[in-house]
Scaffold this motif. Structure first.
Motif, mmCIF file in Angstrom:
data_model
loop_
_atom_site.group_PDB
_atom_site.id
_atom_site.type_symbol
_atom_site.label_atom_id
_atom_site.label_comp_id
_atom_site.label_asym_id
_atom_site.label_seq_id
_atom_site.Cartn_x
_atom_site.Cartn_y
_atom_site.Cartn_z
ATOM 1 N N UNK A 154 1.199 -1.119 -0.277
ATOM 2 C CA UNK A 154 -0.107 0.417 -0.414
ATOM 3 C C UNK A 154 1.338 1.433 0.358
ATOM 4 N N UNK A 155 2.230 1.189 0.197
ATOM 5 C CA UNK A 155 3.407 2.377 -0.003
ATOM 6 C C UNK A 155 3.642 2.810 1.745
ATOM 7 N N UNK A 156 3.280 2.093 2.590
ATOM 8 C CA UNK A 156 2.954 2.933 3.529
ATOM 9 C C UNK A 156 4.255 1.684 3.993
ATOM 10 N N UNK A 157 5.249 3.132 4.956
ATOM 11 C CA UNK A 157 6.354 2.271 5.368
ATOM 12 C C UNK A 157 6.529 2.546 6.682
ATOM 13 N N UNK A 158 5.830 2.589 7.816
ATOM 14 C CA UNK A 158 5.483 3.170 9.047
ATOM 15 C C UNK A 158 4.245 2.414 9.802
ATOM 16 N N UNK A 159 5.127 2.217 11.342
ATOM 17 C CA UNK A 159 3.811 1.642 12.384
ATOM 18 C C UNK A 159 4.124 1.706 13.560
ATOM 19 N N UNK A 186 9.422 -1.674 7.081
ATOM 20 C CA UNK A 186 8.542 -0.736 7.763
ATOM 21 C C UNK A 186 9.254 -0.050 8.969
ATOM 22 N N UNK A 187 8.942 1.078 9.080
ATOM 23 C CA UNK A 187 9.866 1.272 10.811
ATOM 24 C C UNK A 187 8.736 1.542 11.477
ATOM 25 N N UNK A 188 9.351 1.565 12.856
ATOM 26 C CA UNK A 188 7.904 1.323 14.277
ATOM 27 C C UNK A 188 8.266 2.029 14.805
ATOM 28 N N UNK A 189 7.529 2.372 15.476
ATOM 29 C CA UNK A 189 7.397 3.472 16.759
ATOM 30 C C UNK A 189 6.662 3.027 18.180
ATOM 31 N N UNK A 190 6.656 4.060 18.684
ATOM 32 C CA UNK A 190 6.378 3.958 20.332
ATOM 33 C C UNK A 190 4.664 4.821 20.326
ATOM 34 N N UNK A 191 4.446 4.373 20.822
ATOM 35 C CA UNK A 191 3.244 5.172 20.948
ATOM 36 C C UNK A 191 2.938 6.936 21.360
#
Ligand code: SF4
Ligand code: SF4
Lengths: 350, 824
Positions: free
Chosen positions: A248-253, A297-302
């Motif tokens: 979908x072209x998303x690279x973050x989460x 996919x780059x991941x992040x904390x809330x």
């Protein structure tokens, strides 16, 4: 069948992890899914629910004495077949141990309760997040509430499980700047078993939102994954979602680590205990993050997400031709950009 | 972190850039800090010994008999200053020992300290042990008993008709008069000290004596002559103290085995002490050293509480900038010097018995820096030194000093961010003050706008226009909710400990509740009780202040306070340009919530007759736990943005402010109110009966301006809204509003951004003061169980910071239990 006028079971202020800035959360009651790790089980049923919080009870017996239906044989055990929901027990309980989840509230009423927080939304780049439960169960109400807030220049985000009927959601989506989209189990069958519904529609909706998101007047989409050891942190699951997001072209989460803060709520509602679940260790969170990043996919904390520019900042007010005091407030709230164009040209009337 | 300097050396403050993160302590700072943290507390008997030595000397006996009391006092102080033994500790670059021990409380025989005798048999076994040798312990006992009648309190109150007021010190209920211990609490004119030196006031005093006239031409009377003499004598003493230190430093520099570097440091310190504080400081180091020497003198003069440095980022800025410009100082060195200065403040502590400690737990004395703020025209003055002092404190993270920042609409973003970043390190420093509200209150109390804008914080939250004010702040603490109890029982407590005491009327004879028909009747009775309590307290303070003028005048303080040299009067005689006595009320939210509950339950809903309800309160809700719980958990409470309850809190506050401002103090100055409670809300709570808001008898009262514990149901934004909605114009002595956050909630960039926004918004709404505790309860619980493993945890108790381990268990519990905002 879900009632058209939803119940709200909580408004929470000073939330920092559900969208940009300082936010207030509006919790809607009712959810189509039944995920075992759910921390807000009081959101599951759409109707209001009577709960009993033993820790608060002082054993005065008032509830038992006052119940006209004799539905309370003893403190804390309610015969649901007898109870007709008159709420006498709740009104007469001095401690708040007998309590009600879910009250009907008008959009105006909710806006008024949120109003004192508006200036803080402006200074912090925050706003209001609809969550629950599932705000999308009430497309009309949510849209109305969102519209009244946006009229005041308030940034609105929504957390969703993705299980909704997209067609009915268009008016709401127009009001939103950001959708925090929960993804859980990639495998269709497992998802059905675990969360109680097929995830085909969730994936379809995610795709559709992302595709619409690049156009004007649609909210940005940001996926989030609850990380539950043994349930959502498997390699296959992570790879499955990563591939899907990439397509979908998303690279973050955002990775939302499981936390058992809501464990006692099941008891309050008389629900059977949930499965034994465990808080992920830091190492497990890192491993999951590593797997995602290996897939691009780059991941992040809330609370630490770099949300896209066009999904943050004060909401654009309504077009000029709308009546009311909206216009002045809009100017006031928009504040900073003075070049006549919003950061993304979003101020063209929608 | 490499890459110094972090602040531009440019002369415009606008050029300062925000920088992420703080540097770790330098090895020197780490070493001094470690030493201090591992040093046991003790009591210093040097000052009282020197005093006795002087008094029994021929000169002392002569001056006691023949000299004016001001002169006798000055000679006594001079003797102490010039005869105390100088001590210089390893690694120090700012020198000057506070006491004869590394960390100790001074024993002030003039007042206060005698309470320690209550703990005499168990000094080493107290919750906070005091380490003394057997001889020293005997010395304390001997000193205490011998001088028991020399204290201000004894002299003022051991008189016919006043005895019961004296006993009140031991049974504090309605108020706790701290002025018995000392006045302290000052932000002196450090601008003068640093930039002109004591040479200025010395010359002035000399000229006055030579001319026999004040600057305005009026003739000096005997008191004024004595005052100017006391100035000369005292300054001579301070010079001698500085010289003794210099000599000691020079002596140490000669010692074999000292490294070249250490030798140079000692000689630099010696050179500074040979010059300042008599001559103006020429370098940043001299500026710090001058400030420190004067601070020592103030500590030795009266007592230790609340002696503060003022706006050091303004005062030292010219020296800092010229040093940097001339290339003789870099930011790293300046930060280290400042950190050394900060660590010096750890050498002192107050002397409280365990009984008194429940009122003032934490061993804090609050030696405060005030940073940021505006000039007299309202222009921002925040500069690179404001940031550097935050950097310096970040290297020490100790209980002392206190760090306060002033916030106004033009406060630069980097400074706000940096302050909050320091806050995130968990020492609850700095606390924040809103210039708009503070300046308004100071003007309301009679200051010019220009002087008000030059305010600095005294100790925890009290206020001075620096170098111009004699605030005698913290003179007493007042138990506001108890006045409601008395109002509901014709001036008697619901239940005294003893029957006799229970029947004894110690409030005003207000009408019986059976005759109270409206809420206004209750309110009138409450106000009458507050007035009565205030009248009583003011009477005692007046007696103490009288005695002060003869046995405990404060020439050092007077030299540092504008107005004294102009009028020829000591501050205790009313010489200060602005003169106040300020009193703090405890339990405001409990009082407000209780008024609200009475109105709602009795007069609106008419659920009980007032008589009946008061009966329930007298019985401490016995058999009516359901009612108590309902009142406590279901009624609206202050702190949730509910205008109706907040209004009641305002009424309770006004009752106190109005009662207080009706009085003038014994020097002709005003009485001004403040709302904070140290830990008095715990001590007062123990003696306060059940309250209409469902608080059972004996439970701690609400703290400062904070809502009742656990009653902030809507989160911190609503607390701040409620607080900011109150009219603070009369609160010259400010307030303490404690917000607690779980560390998890406000960590990292997200937390920092949120806190900055939260505080900005609060001050935009008109907020006056707020302090933030960032804690995690797990850590605190662990620290309570195992204090030895957690030596350095700092928490903020009411207005000041304390080591968690120093707190009484009840206070520790409070810290642990109290709502950690953000946890659901
Ligand atoms: S809601 Fe009414 S009927 Fe049901 S248990 Fe409570 S009091 Fe009884
Ligand atoms: S009324 Fe409330 S407090 Fe009393 S017994 Fe029932 S649940 Fe417990």
């Amino acid at each position: 069948m879900v009632s058209p006028e939803p119940l709200v079971f909580s408004l929470q202020h000073f939330c920092l992890h559900d969208g940009p800035g300082i936010r207030s959360l509006v919790f809607f009651k009712g959810c189509p899914l039944r995920c075992p790790w759910c921390q807000n089980v009081e959101s599951w049923k759409a109707g209001s629910e009577i709960a009993f919080k033993p820790a608060l009870c002082i054993n005065c017996g008032t509830c038992v004495r006052k119940c006209p239906e004799h539905a309370l044989a003893e403190v804390g055990t309610r015969d649901t077949t007898r109870c007709r929901g008159c709420f006498t027990c709740i009104d007469s309980c001095p401690s708040g141990a007998m309590t009600l989840f879910g009250v009907q509230r008008s959009p105006e009423d909710v806006v008024e309760e949120l109003r004192p927080e508006f200036s803080l939304f402006t200074t912090s780049g925050g706003g209001v997040t609809f969550t629950g439960g599932e705000p999308t169960l009430y497309p009309d109400f949510s849209a109305r509430l969102a519209r009244s807030l946006r009229t005041e220049g308030i940034h609105i985000a929504m957390e969703t499980c993705g299980f909704f009927d997209l067609k009915r959601l268009r008016p709401l989506l127009r009001e939103l700047r950001l959708v925090l989209f929960d993804i859980k189990i990639y495998d269709r069958e497992q998802h059905r078993q675990m969360c109680g519904a097929d995830n085909t529609v969730i994936k379809k909706n995610l795709k559709a939102l992302v595709e619409a998101g690049s156009g004007q007047g649609a909210p940005a989409v940001w996926p989030r994954l609850p990380l539950v050891p043994g349930l959502t942190d498997g390699q296959d699951n992570i790879k499955g979602w990563a591939g899907f997001l990439r397509s979908l072209g998303i690279s973050f989460l955002t990775i939302v680590p499981y936390h058992p803060m809501g464990a006692s709520k099941r008891r309050w509602l008389g629900l059977p205990a949930g499965p034994e679940l465990r808080v992920p260790t830091d190492a497990e969170i890192q491993t999951a993050g590593g797997l995602f990043s290996a897939e691009g996919i780059m991941t992040y904390k809330p609370g630490e997400e770099p949300f896209p520019e066009d999904s943050i900042g004060p909401a654009q007010g309504l077009p000029r031709d709308l009546p009311g005091a909206a216009h002045d407030r809009r100017v006031e709230h928009r504040g900073l950009p003075t070049d006549g164009h919003g950061p993304t040209g979003l101020n063209t009337p929608r | 972190m490499a890459g110094l300097p972090r602040f531009s050396a440019s002369l415009t403050s606008a050029a300062v850039a925000p920088v992420e993160g703080f540097t770790p302590p330098t090895p020197r700072i780490a070493a001094i800090r470690a030493k201090l943290l591992s040093t046991p507390y003790s009591i210093c008997l040097e000052r009282p010994k020197l005093m006795e030595e002087f008094w029994s000397s021929r000169e002392g006996r002569r001056s006691a008999k023949l000299e004016h009391p001001l002169v006798h006092r000055a000679l006594t102080l001079q003797y102490i200053f010039s005869h105390r033994k100088p001590r210089i500790y390893d690694d120090e670059i700012i020198i000057g020992n506070m006491t004869s021990k590394r960390i100790a409380a001074n024993y002030y025989i003039e007042g206060g300290s005698i309470n320690i005798l209550e703990d005499f048999a168990r000094l080493g076994k107290r919750t906070i042990p005091l380490k003394l040798t057997i001889q020293e312990t005997a010395g304390v006992l001997h000193l205490g008993l011998k001088n028991a009648f020399k204290s201000v309190g004894a002299k003022a109150l051991l008189k016919p008709g006043r005895l019961s007021y004296f006993l009140d010190f031991f049974r504090a209920k309605r108020h706790f008069v701290t002025e018995e211990a000392g006045i302290g609490h000052q932000v002196g004119n450090y601008w003068m000290v640093v930039h002109e030196g004591l040479r200025g006031p010395y010359g002035e005093a000399k000229q006055r004596l030579e001319e026999g006239r004040l600057a305005d031409g009026s003739r000096l009377d005997a008191d004024q002559r004595a005052f100017f003499s006391s100035v000369l004598i005292t300054i001579d003493g301070i010079r001698k103290m500085a010289e003794n230190l210099a000599a000691e430093a020079e002596h140490l520099a000669q010692m074999k085995g000292e490294s070249e570097q250490r030798r140079a440091e000692l000689l630099a310190a010696a050179a500074a002490c040979r010059r300042v504080p008599f001559e103006p400081a020429r370098t940043y180091l001299e500026g710090l050293q001058a400030t420190w020497l004067i601070h020592m003198a103030l500590n030795l003069e009266d007592f230790e509480q609340g002696l503060s440095f003022g706006r050091m980022d303004q005062i030292l800025l010219p020296l800092y900038r010229s040093d940097v410009e001339l290339g003789r100082l870099n930011t790293g060195q300046a930060t280290e010097m400042t950190a050394c200065f900060c660590l010096k403040t750890c050498e002192t502590m107050p002397l409280y018995s365990q009984r008194v400690d429940q009122f003032f737990s934490g061993n804090g004395v609050a030696q405060a820096f005030t940073l940021g703020g505006t000039d007299e025209k309202g222009n921002d003055l925040t500069n690179e030194l404001s940031g550097l002092i935050l950097d310096a404190y970040a290297q020490v993270l100790t209980r002392e000093p206190a760090v306060h920042v002033r916030i106004h609409p033009a406060t630069p973003e980097w400074f706000f961010q940096k302050s909050v970043e320091l806050l995130q390190m968990g020492t609850s420093r700095p606390s924040f003050f809103g210039d708009t509200a503070v300046v308004r209150a100071l003007q309301e109390a009679g200051m010019t706008r220009e002087h008000a804008r030059d305010y600095a914080v005294i100790g925890c939250v009290e206020m001075a226009s620096q170098g111009r004010t004699y605030n005698s702040s913290d003179a007493a603490l007042f138990n506001l909710p108890l006045c409601l109890e008395l109002a509901l029982n014709e001036g008697r407590r619901f239940h005294g400990k003893a029957r006799i005491e229970g029947r004894r009327r110690f409030g005003a004879p207000t009408p019986p509740v059976s005759t109270m028909k409206t809420f206004d009747d209750v309110l009138d009775a409450f106000r009458a009780q507050v007035r009565h309590g205030v009248d009583d307290m003011v009477k005692v303070i007046g007696w103490l202040e009288e005695v002060y003028r003869t046995i405990r005048p404060t020439p050092v303080n007077s030299i540092l306070t504008e107005g004294c040299l102009e009028t020829g009067k000591d501050v205790t005689w009313g010489g200060g340009l602005y003169d106040y006595t300020s009193i703090q009320a405890a339990g405001l939210a409990d009082a407000g919530d209780s008024l609200y509950a009475l109105k709602r339950i009795i007069f609106d809903q008419k659920r009980f007759s007032l008589d009946e309800f008061v009966g329930i309160l007298q019985d401490n809700f016995r058999g009516r736990e359901d009612l108590r719980v309902e009142l406590a958990s279901k009624l609206p409470r202050y702190g949730n943005g509910d205008p109706d309850v907040d209004h009641m809190t305002q009424l309770a506050a006004d009752a106190f402010s109005d009662a207080l401002s009706a009085h003038k103090n014994s020097r002709g100055g005003r009485y001004v109110p403040g709302f904070y409670s140290m830990t008095c809300h715990i001590g007062f709570g123990r003696v306060t009966g059940a309250l209409p808001n469902g608080r059972p008898a004996g439970r701690r009262l609400s703290n400062g301006l904070a809502p009742v514990d656990g009653c902030d149901r809507m989160g911190p934004t609503a607390v701040l809204r409620s607080a900011a909605s109150l009219d603070s114009r009369k609160w010259m002595n400010c307030h303490a509003l404690n917000l607690k956050f779980d560390r998890q909630i406000v960590q990292g960039k997200t937390g920092r951004k949120a806190l900055v926004s939260l505080l900005k918004n609060y001050f935009a709404l008109g907020g006056m003061q707020v302090q933030v505790n960032i804690l995690d309860t797990e850590t605190l619980k662990a620290a309570k169980r195992d204090p030895a493993s957690y030596p350095g945890i700092v928490v903020r108790v009411a207005g000041y910071c304390a080591y968690f381990n120093d707190l009484q268990p009840a206070v520790q519990d409070e810290i642990i239990e109290r709502t950690a905002h953000g946890i659901t």
